[in-house]
Write a protein that holds these residues in place. Structure first.
Motif, mmCIF file in Angstrom:
data_model
loop_
_atom_site.group_PDB
_atom_site.id
_atom_site.type_symbol
_atom_site.label_atom_id
_atom_site.label_comp_id
_atom_site.label_asym_id
_atom_site.label_seq_id
_atom_site.Cartn_x
_atom_site.Cartn_y
_atom_site.Cartn_z
ATOM 1 N N GLU A 22 -5.105 14.629 -18.896
ATOM 2 C CA GLU A 22 -4.981 15.979 -19.761
ATOM 3 C C GLU A 22 -3.958 16.795 -19.253
ATOM 4 N N CYS A 23 -3.194 16.482 -18.305
ATOM 5 C CA CYS A 23 -2.134 17.350 -17.820
ATOM 6 C C CYS A 23 -0.803 16.301 -17.972
ATOM 7 N N GLY A 24 -0.911 15.399 -18.590
ATOM 8 C CA GLY A 24 0.173 14.409 -19.031
ATOM 9 C C GLY A 24 0.939 13.858 -17.987
ATOM 10 N N ILE A 25 0.144 13.405 -16.894
ATOM 11 C CA ILE A 25 0.702 12.896 -15.596
ATOM 12 C C ILE A 25 0.423 11.343 -16.109
ATOM 13 N N PRO A 26 1.764 10.363 -15.919
ATOM 14 C CA PRO A 26 1.634 8.982 -16.010
ATOM 15 C C PRO A 26 0.960 8.522 -14.802
ATOM 16 N N LEU A 27 0.049 7.610 -15.128
ATOM 17 C CA LEU A 27 -0.864 6.909 -14.111
ATOM 18 C C LEU A 27 -0.545 5.483 -13.847
ATOM 19 N N THR A 28 -0.971 5.000 -12.710
ATOM 20 C CA THR A 28 -0.513 3.521 -12.045
ATOM 21 C C THR A 28 -1.816 3.388 -11.325
ATOM 22 N N THR A 29 -1.626 2.143 -10.744
ATOM 23 C CA THR A 29 -2.534 1.891 -9.678
ATOM 24 C C THR A 29 -2.293 1.266 -8.380
ATOM 25 N N LEU A 30 -3.197 1.117 -7.401
ATOM 26 C CA LEU A 30 -2.526 0.586 -6.314
ATOM 27 C C LEU A 30 -2.129 -0.971 -6.259
ATOM 28 N N SER A 31 -2.608 -1.538 -7.340
ATOM 29 C CA SER A 31 -2.412 -2.862 -7.439
ATOM 30 C C SER A 31 -1.000 -3.114 -7.758
ATOM 31 N N GLN A 32 -0.484 -2.190 -8.623
ATOM 32 C CA GLN A 32 0.952 -2.303 -9.065
ATOM 33 C C GLN A 32 1.804 -1.521 -8.018
ATOM 34 N N ASN A 33 1.290 -0.715 -7.430
ATOM 35 C CA ASN A 33 2.025 0.396 -6.386
ATOM 36 C C ASN A 33 1.425 0.286 -5.144
ATOM 37 N N PRO A 34 1.273 -0.662 -4.089
ATOM 38 C CA PRO A 34 0.397 -0.516 -3.051
ATOM 39 C C PRO A 34 0.954 0.480 -2.013
ATOM 40 N N VAL A 35 2.167 0.728 -2.080
ATOM 41 C CA VAL A 35 2.852 1.890 -1.147
ATOM 42 C C VAL A 35 3.189 2.994 -2.013
ATOM 43 N N LEU A 36 2.688 4.209 -1.450
ATOM 44 C CA LEU A 36 2.908 5.435 -2.151
ATOM 45 C C LEU A 36 3.979 6.355 -1.419
ATOM 46 N N ASP A 37 4.492 7.117 -2.111
ATOM 47 C CA ASP A 37 5.704 7.945 -1.336
ATOM 48 C C ASP A 37 4.759 9.190 -0.944
ATOM 49 N N LEU A 38 3.946 9.524 -1.443
ATOM 50 C CA LEU A 38 3.178 10.617 -1.067
ATOM 51 C C LEU A 38 1.717 10.736 -1.378
ATOM 52 N N ALA A 39 0.872 11.339 -0.667
ATOM 53 C CA ALA A 39 -0.438 11.584 -1.246
ATOM 54 C C ALA A 39 -0.948 13.016 -0.855
ATOM 55 N N ILE A 40 -1.513 13.667 -2.076
ATOM 56 C CA ILE A 40 -1.983 15.043 -1.657
ATOM 57 C C ILE A 40 -3.261 15.114 -1.957
ATOM 58 N N ASP A 41 -4.150 15.891 -0.999
ATOM 59 C CA ASP A 41 -5.486 16.132 -1.076
ATOM 60 C C ASP A 41 -6.015 17.196 -0.627
ATOM 61 N N ALA B 101 -2.300 4.328 2.260
ATOM 62 C CA ALA B 101 -1.188 3.821 1.401
ATOM 63 C C ALA B 101 -0.053 4.525 1.469
ATOM 64 N N ALA B 102 -0.128 5.844 1.492
ATOM 65 C CA ALA B 102 1.026 6.865 1.583
ATOM 66 C C ALA B 102 1.961 6.957 2.752
ATOM 67 N N ARG B 103 3.489 7.069 2.605
ATOM 68 C CA ARG B 103 4.335 7.198 3.579
ATOM 69 C C ARG B 103 4.062 8.629 4.070
ATOM 70 N N ARG B 104 3.727 9.515 3.256
ATOM 71 C CA ARG B 104 3.146 10.900 3.773
ATOM 72 C C ARG B 104 2.015 11.481 3.154
ATOM 73 N N PHE B 105 1.052 11.959 4.097
ATOM 74 C CA PHE B 105 -0.344 12.428 3.461
ATOM 75 C C PHE B 105 -0.208 13.854 3.981
ATOM 76 N N VAL B 106 -0.244 14.815 2.794
ATOM 77 C CA VAL B 106 -0.072 15.900 2.679
ATOM 78 C C VAL B 106 -1.600 16.745 2.315
ATOM 79 N N VAL B 107 -2.162 17.730 2.972
ATOM 80 C CA VAL B 107 -3.374 18.345 2.754
ATOM 81 C C VAL B 107 -3.233 19.894 2.573
ATOM 82 N N VAL B 108 -3.760 20.267 1.278
ATOM 83 C CA VAL B 108 -3.537 21.586 0.789
ATOM 84 C C VAL B 108 -5.008 22.320 0.977
ATOM 85 N N ALA B 109 -5.207 23.484 1.446
ATOM 86 C CA ALA B 109 -6.463 24.179 1.669
ATOM 87 C C ALA B 109 -6.207 25.642 1.713
#
Length: 206
Positions: A43-62, A90-98
């Motif tokens: 809905e927000c226009g963010i292009p998507l991929t998968t872990l199969s295509q990109n098993p190493v992520l630069d960043l994860a936000i949760d 999978a992410a090099r850096r895991f950031v949490v927002v709260a």
């Protein structure tokens, strides 16, 4: 840049903010952790991929349901914690927002545990053996238990105060039939809101 997108009400604001940045020219791909996050990202226009295509992520936000002063957290209120944990590792850096209400001295919320339906009774017995009080999470708009995106049950397990999250996490993980649980012990960075300001806490600074 490839970014993992978590699940939940707080992360939904983050996904919308990233969508605005994409509209302004930000060049990223994103891996969502649930159907809800995927739908919002589209809905927000963010292009998507998968872990199969990109098993190493630069960043994860949760987000988190609760986080202690040593940056151990409990997640899984949205029953997406297994995929969230995979993406976080999978992410090099895991950031949490709260927001500030989520931070406590000692974790004390029930721990969500994703369980193979075939093994539910055995897992329940073993969770009791290690000191837990498990309750199968029930769906709100249908009869029967909540079913995860992976097709499994979720048990919310009360342990009282959790003073050694890493040891409890290991004990739960060793139970056959457990897919994964909501104790997260490898958070790199916390962005926490207090009265209109945001404090950034890094694990390396603790």
């Amino acid at each position: 840049m490839v970014v993992g997108l978590g699940t939940g009400s707080t992360v939904a604001w983050t996904i919308r903010a990233i969508g605005r940045m994409v509209a302004e020219g930000l060049d990223i791909l994103a891996v969502p952790t649930s159907y809800q996050s995927e739908a919002l990202a589209i809905e927000c226009g963010i292009p998507l991929t998968t872990l199969s295509q990109n098993p190493v992520l630069d960043l994860a936000i949760d987000g988190v349901d609760q986080i202690d002063i040593r940056m151990n957290a409990i997640k899984g209120g949205g029953a997406a914690h297994t995929r969230e944990k995979v993406v976080s590792i999978a992410a090099r850096r895991f950031v949490v927002v709260a927001d500030g209400s989520k931070r406590v001295e000692v974790l004390n919320r029930p721990v969500p545990v994703e369980v193979l339906p075939f093994a539910a009774m055995v897992v329940e017995r073993e969770l009791v053996r290690i000191g837990g009080y498990p309750v199968v999470r029930q769906a709100r708009m249908k009869d029967g238990p909540v079913i995860t995106d992976n097709g499994n049950f979720v048990m919310d397990v009360s342990f009282g105060e959790i003073r050694d999250p890493a040891t409890l996490a290991q004990e739960i993980s060793q139970i056959p039939g457990v897919v994964d649980h909501g104790i997260f012990t490898k958070i790199d960075e916390l962005h926490i809101a207090h009265n209109g300001t945001v404090e950034v806490i890094r694990r390396n600074d603790l």
